[in-house]
Design a protein around this motif. Structure first.
Motif, PDB file in Angstrom:
ATOM      1  N   ASP A  55       0.813  -1.214   0.000  1.00  0.00           N
ATOM      2  CA  ASP A  55       0.000   0.000   0.000  1.00  0.00           C
ATOM      3  C   ASP A  55       0.849   1.268   0.000  1.00  0.00           C
ATOM      4  OD1 ASP A  55      -2.373  -1.475   0.056  1.00  0.00           O
ATOM      5  OD2 ASP A  55      -2.317  -1.638   2.239  1.00  0.00           O
ATOM      6  N   ASP A  56       2.149   1.097  -0.020  1.00  0.00           N
ATOM      7  CA  ASP A  56       3.065   2.244  -0.019  1.00  0.00           C
ATOM      8  C   ASP A  56       4.215   1.924  -0.975  1.00  0.00           C
ATOM      9  OD1 ASP A  56       3.931   4.765   0.814  1.00  0.00           O
ATOM     10  OD2 ASP A  56       5.204   3.924   2.385  1.00  0.00           O
ATOM     11  N   ALA A  57       3.832   1.517  -2.186  1.00  0.00           N
ATOM     12  CA  ALA A  57       4.809   0.961  -3.126  1.00  0.00           C
ATOM     13  C   ALA A  57       5.182   1.971  -4.207  1.00  0.00           C
ATOM     14  CB  ALA A  57       4.248  -0.307  -3.768  1.00  0.00           C
ATOM     15  N   TRP A  58       6.478   2.158  -4.364  1.00  0.00           N
ATOM     16  CA  TRP A  58       6.960   2.929  -5.506  1.00  0.00           C
ATOM     17  C   TRP A  58       8.287   2.354  -5.975  1.00  0.00           C
ATOM     18  CZ3 TRP A  58       7.824   4.656  -0.575  1.00  0.00           C
ATOM     19  CH2 TRP A  58       9.102   5.124  -0.264  1.00  0.00           C
ATOM     20  N   VAL A  59       8.562   2.594  -7.239  1.00  0.00           N
ATOM     21  CA  VAL A  59       9.718   1.987  -7.898  1.00  0.00           C
ATOM     22  C   VAL A  59      10.516   3.066  -8.612  1.00  0.00           C
ATOM     23  CG1 VAL A  59      10.366   0.501  -9.850  1.00  0.00           C
ATOM     24  CG2 VAL A  59       8.672  -0.297  -8.200  1.00  0.00           C
ATOM     25  N   ASN A  60      11.830   2.925  -8.564  1.00  0.00           N
ATOM     26  CA  ASN A  60      12.726   3.742  -9.392  1.00  0.00           C
ATOM     27  C   ASN A  60      13.637   2.807 -10.175  1.00  0.00           C
ATOM     28  OD1 ASN A  60      12.350   5.324  -6.641  1.00  0.00           O
ATOM     29  ND2 ASN A  60      12.672   6.860  -8.238  1.00  0.00           N
ATOM     30  N   LEU A  61      13.758   3.064 -11.462  1.00  0.00           N
ATOM     31  CA  LEU A  61      14.752   2.329 -12.229  1.00  0.00           C
ATOM     32  C   LEU A  61      16.132   2.831 -11.834  1.00  0.00           C
ATOM     33  CD1 LEU A  61      13.114   2.207 -15.779  1.00  0.00           C
ATOM     34  CD2 LEU A  61      12.831   0.637 -13.851  1.00  0.00           C
ATOM     35  N   LYS A  62      17.106   1.964 -11.896  1.00  0.00           N
ATOM     36  CA  LYS A  62      18.435   2.309 -11.393  1.00  0.00           C
ATOM     37  C   LYS A  62      19.050   3.481 -12.151  1.00  0.00           C
ATOM     38  CE  LYS A  62      22.804   0.252  -9.951  1.00  0.00           C
ATOM     39  NZ  LYS A  62      23.690  -0.931 -10.003  1.00  0.00           N
TER      40      LYS A  62
ATOM     41  N   LEU B  72      15.291   0.172  -7.518  1.00  0.00           N
ATOM     42  CA  LEU B  72      14.974   0.676  -6.184  1.00  0.00           C
ATOM     43  C   LEU B  72      13.495   0.456  -5.899  1.00  0.00           C
ATOM     44  CD1 LEU B  72      16.947   4.046  -6.232  1.00  0.00           C
ATOM     45  CD2 LEU B  72      17.566   1.971  -4.988  1.00  0.00           C
ATOM     46  N   PHE B  73      13.216  -0.171  -4.757  1.00  0.00           N
ATOM     47  CA  PHE B  73      11.841  -0.338  -4.305  1.00  0.00           C
ATOM     48  C   PHE B  73      11.708   0.324  -2.943  1.00  0.00           C
ATOM     49  CE2 PHE B  73       8.673  -2.813  -1.833  1.00  0.00           C
ATOM     50  CZ  PHE B  73       7.547  -2.444  -2.563  1.00  0.00           C
ATOM     51  N   ARG B  74      10.868   1.335  -2.873  1.00  0.00           N
ATOM     52  CA  ARG B  74      10.699   2.116  -1.633  1.00  0.00           C
ATOM     53  C   ARG B  74      12.042   2.638  -1.137  1.00  0.00           C
ATOM     54  NH1 ARG B  74       6.456   0.883   1.980  1.00  0.00           N
ATOM     55  NH2 ARG B  74       7.934   0.107   3.526  1.00  0.00           N
TER      56      ARG B  74
END
Length: 388
Positions: A64-71, A151-153
């Motif tokens: 419920d607090d999920a966000w992603v960044n590509l490296k 990157l996850f959270r």
């Protein structure tokens, strides 16, 4: 100390109304479930950080607090699911599923990696609409590349994708239904997948898929029609309530009142009656579209119809009547297995009805089972000595 590496087998159904996940660790008999809202939104990391720092949290699961960044793009974040909806994202029914699939899949993998605390080696199956199945090579290439390091959270996740397979929606339940059965008859087997965004047909003859088609006649068409015939109704609430009301609608069902906004008693019944008329009118309209499409697409000589997808359950009575002379398979044996699972019983349903969610999970659950069997058979073949 280096984390232990575990192999995970996972199937992800990227539904337009709900992301549905079935997964298991290779050293465990437990089959696990995960669901997430379908929303996704791209935002600047600074904006996301500001939003998160100013809100008041009681407790929130990572899903419920999920966000992603590509490296290689740490400044651009992709919020997924509930967090995305909190940031006012809406499910984009016009966008191709595979284009947002990468970020949703990475979020799912991040959630499981965080939950298990293992380094994961992944056997992955993804369900895609037939109309997007030809895009699978692009998606698989992206997943294998980006899952290595993302990157996850805000935490670095390193995964290894061992196998990545894409199959059309509806193939999970169908593959399990007919695996090991020699089909000699010239009659056709048809799989119908009724989704929120679209409806698909897969046609098989003598064990081979010979034809497939996808139309945009998803459940959203019914909701669109109700919105056209009423005033001020919230789409998200309509999706939930209309599905729970079923077809036909019982006018005395108390959940109808959740759609009414009037505060004056004498106006409340009138508003309720108007909404009821709108729903029934929309149901007739939606079924007319579906039935005309079925008449054009479904072969005349059928041995069985396999039905999958949440909207199929909504249309159960109409479909049973339409195919009254033909055997229909709804995967109720798989649904029973899901409902009996302790992991499913402990699943946080939020606003889902348990039996409805179990049916919606059938295709992914069956695909996961098929994947496990295939991996097991492959390993057994490798262990068989070959003549020199």
């Amino acid at each position: 100390m280096a984390k232990e590496t575990q192999t995970i087998t996972i199937c992800i159904d990227l539904g337009s109304s709900l992301t549905k996940v079935v997964w298991s660790l290779d050293n465990s008999p437990d089959i696990n479930f995960l669901t997430m809202e379908p929303e996704i939104i791209e935002c600047d990391y600074g904006h996301l950080d500001t939003y998160r720092s100013k809100r008041i949290n009681l407790h929130s699961a990572s899903k419920d607090d999920a966000w992603v960044n590509l490296k290689d793009n740490k400044q651009s974040s992709f919020a997924i699911g509930f967090l995305a909806s909190a940031l006012l994202a809406e499910a984009n029914l016009k966008a191709l599923k595979y284009e947002s699939a990468l970020y949703k899949i990475l979020a799912v993998l991040g959630i499981i990696a965080e939950q298990t605390q293992f380094r994961l080696a992944i056997n992955l199956t993804i369900l895609l609409p037939w109309s997007e199945w030809n895009d699978q090579s692009k998606l698989k290439e992206q997943i294998k590349k980006e899952a290595k390091s993302f990157l996850f959270r805000g935490k670095l996740i390193n995964l290894r994708v061992l196998n990545c397979m894409c199959i059309p929606e509806g193939a999970g339940i169908t593959l399990n239904r007919y695996t090991g059965i020699l089909i000699k008859s010239n009659k056709f087997i048809t799989t119908l997948v009724f989704g929120h965004r679209n409806t698909s047909i897969l046609t098989f003859q003598r064990g081979m898929m010979i034809e497939a088609n996808t139309t945009n006649l998803g459940f959203f068409r019914l909701i669109d029609r109700i919105i056209e015939l009423t005033s001020g109704l919230d789409r998200k609430l309509l999706n939930k309530i209309v599905y729970q009301l079923g077809d036909p609608v019982n006018p005395d069902n108390p959940i109808l009142n959740q759609l009414c906004m009037s505060q004056i008693p004498q106006n409340l019944q009138r508003e309720k009656d108007e909404i009821l008329v709108a729903i029934r009118t929309a149901q007739q309209y939606y079924w007319a579209l579906i039935s005309q499409w079925l008449q054009k697409q479904v072969p005349k000589s059928l041995s069985e119809v396999v039905v999958a997808g949440g909207a199929g359950k909504y249309l159960y009575h109409r479909l049973q009547e339409h195919f009254s002379t033909i055997s229909t398979y709804w995967g109720t044996d798989w649904q029973d297995l899901i409902e009996a699972s302790p992991q499913f019983k402990n699943l946080d349903l939020h606003e889902e009805c348990r039996d409805i969610l179990a049916f919606r999970l059938v295709d992914a659950y069956a695909a996961h089972s098929y994947q496990l069997k295939s991996l097991h058979d492959s390993q057994n073949q490798k262990s068989i000595p070959t003549p020199v």
